[in-house]
Design an enzyme around this catalytic site. Structure first.
Site, short mmCIF file in Angstrom:
data_model
loop_
_atom_site.label_atom_id
_atom_site.label_comp_id
_atom_site.label_asym_id
_atom_site.label_seq_id
_atom_site.Cartn_x
_atom_site.Cartn_y
_atom_site.Cartn_z
N ASP A 73 -0.63 -5.30 -10.74
CA ASP A 73 -0.30 -5.63 -12.14
C ASP A 73 0.33 -7.01 -12.32
O ASP A 73 0.94 -7.56 -11.41
CB ASP A 73 0.62 -4.55 -12.75
CG ASP A 73 1.90 -4.34 -11.93
OD1 ASP A 73 1.85 -4.42 -10.70
OD2 ASP A 73 2.96 -4.08 -12.56
N GLU A 130 3.47 -1.82 -10.78
CA GLU A 130 4.72 -1.94 -10.00
C GLU A 130 5.87 -2.43 -10.86
O GLU A 130 7.02 -2.07 -10.63
CB GLU A 130 4.51 -2.90 -8.82
CG GLU A 130 5.64 -2.90 -7.80
CD GLU A 130 6.90 -3.61 -8.25
OE1 GLU A 130 8.00 -3.14 -7.94
OE2 GLU A 130 6.80 -4.64 -8.94
ZN LIG Z 1 7.83 -8.81 -10.01
ZN LIG Z 2 6.27 -8.11 -7.27
#
Ligand SMILES: [Zn+2]
Ligand SMILES: [Zn+2]
Length: 383
Positions: A73, A130
């Site tokens: 991401d 994440e």
């Molecule tokens: Zn980051």
């Molecule tokens: Zn990262």
């Protein structure tokens, strides 16, 4: 190095992701691209947790399974670089290097297909979300560590503070538990000239902000690293009026779970005492996010050996933990895990800005290093 042969591909993949950044759980094109590359290489995979991809490279004979993880991401920040591969999406950019992580993991897949483990499997986890959205936890709930069961997991993060060609790894604590909180202080609005007829929420908020810092400096063991940062504060709308309320938001970073568990109650005590003592009221919302990321120390010697064989004898060092957060911690809570940082700094290439900076960039020379280390580490695991 075998990985140098796929450097052009690695750069192409990374720049493809870089130009089309996608936020957490929206990694549709990125996921599609990963799947196409896996298909071309003949690797079996399944889609998991929406945009996640779990691929399996089976060795010559059955044996244990090691997982390698890369996150996909991007961030909701405008790219301010002026390079040919700058983000083409307004307000989104790969400023944490997850584009490189995904490319490196794809590269590792290519290397492992050509050089399969004799015994056992390598599971490649292309993870969504994440950045604050619990992508790792979501994949675990969807069974990413099962079928076949994973016995150990490795992952990496680019590090713009260390030159390309070097790797650092923390012995035990790698990243902090990263929690968030929101506070609202309520007073009574009124005319700025007559404070005695009002309750000044800004004056209370100022006292709350400075008192909260005393938790860290006076109540927590100085040998247990703790950060309490107020990241935003909003209140009032006129110079000549007393603000009826103030919003405060921030984050708490801890390495010691005992300190972490005590922070919410300690903060509430201070916020309540100060607010009520000065005539106001409050609300307080504390959100537990990613836990502390702990490396399994038994996995480090083999990582050291791998890095030294790929990059040379002086390329590996043990580093201090970071107070940043990382959801790899969820995997490491379930199975032995090792998470390391790979240098991507290069002054000449202007790859000098910190992670999450609008001009963050990385030295692409490090892409084959990452692929080679991941692949070789997995192979060493079976020996
Ligand atoms: Zn980051
Ligand atoms: Zn990262």
């Amino acid at each position: 190095m075998e990985a140098e042969k796929i450097k052009e591909d690695l750069i192409f993949w990374r720049r493809t992701f870089h130009q089309k950044p996608e936020l957490g759980f929206e990694e549709i094109q990125t996921s599609q691209f990963v799947q196409e590359q896996l298909k071309k290489t003949g690797i079996n995979y399944k889609v998991i947790g929406g945009t996640g991809v779990a691929a399996l490279i089976e060795g010559e004979s059955p044996g244990p399974t090691i997982a390698l993880r890369g996150d996909m991401d991007a961030l909701p920040i405008q790219d301010e670089k002026t390079v040919s591969y700058s983000s083409k999406v307004e307000g989104k950019a790969h400023l944490c290097g997850h584009d490189a992580h995904t490319a490196m993991l794809l590269g590792a897949a290519h290397l492992l297909v050509k050089n399969k483990p004799l015994k056992g499997n390598v599971k490649l986890i292309f993870q969504p979300a994440e950045e604050g959205l619990f992508g790792a936890e979501t994949l675990i709930k969807h069974g990413v560590l099962e079928n076949p069961g994973v016995e150990a997991i490795a992952g990496l993060h680019v590090n713009p503070m260390v030159p390309a060609g070097f790797v650092t790894c923390s012995q035990k604590e790698v990243c902090a538990a990263a929690d968030f909180f929101d506070i609202e202080i309520f007073g009574v609005g009124g005319h700025a000239a007559h404070p005695h007829h009002s309750v000044d929420s800004i004056a209370i908020a100022a006292a709350v902000v400075s008192s909260l810092q005393q938790i860290v400096s006076r109540q927590v063991d100085p040998l247990s690293p703790t950060v309490l940062t107020i990241g935003q504060i909003h209140g009032g709308s006129a110079n000549n009026a007393i603000a009826p309320s103030v919003k405060i938001g921030g984050t708490v970073r801890t390495l010691d779970p005992q300190v972490r568990n005590a922070m919410e109650a300690r903060m509430e005590k201070v916020i309540k005492g100060v607010s009520e003592g000065l005539g106001g009221t409050y609300t307080f919302d504390y959100r537990y996010m990613y836990p502390v990321l702990l490396n399994d120390e038994s996995l480090i010697p083999s990582l050291r050996e791998t890095v030294q064989s790929v990059l040379g004898s002086d390329s590996f060092s043990i580093s201090k933990p970071s107070m940043g957060g990382e959801d790899f911690s969820f995997y490491a809570q379930k199975v032995p895990g090792v998470f390391f940082r790979i240098g991507v700094r290069n002054e000449e290439k202007k790859a000098v800005y910190p992670l999450h900076h609008p001009k963050f960039d990385l030295d692409e020379d490090a892409l084959p290093y990452g692929s080679a280390i991941l692949a070789q580490y997995a192979l060493n695991f079976f020996e």
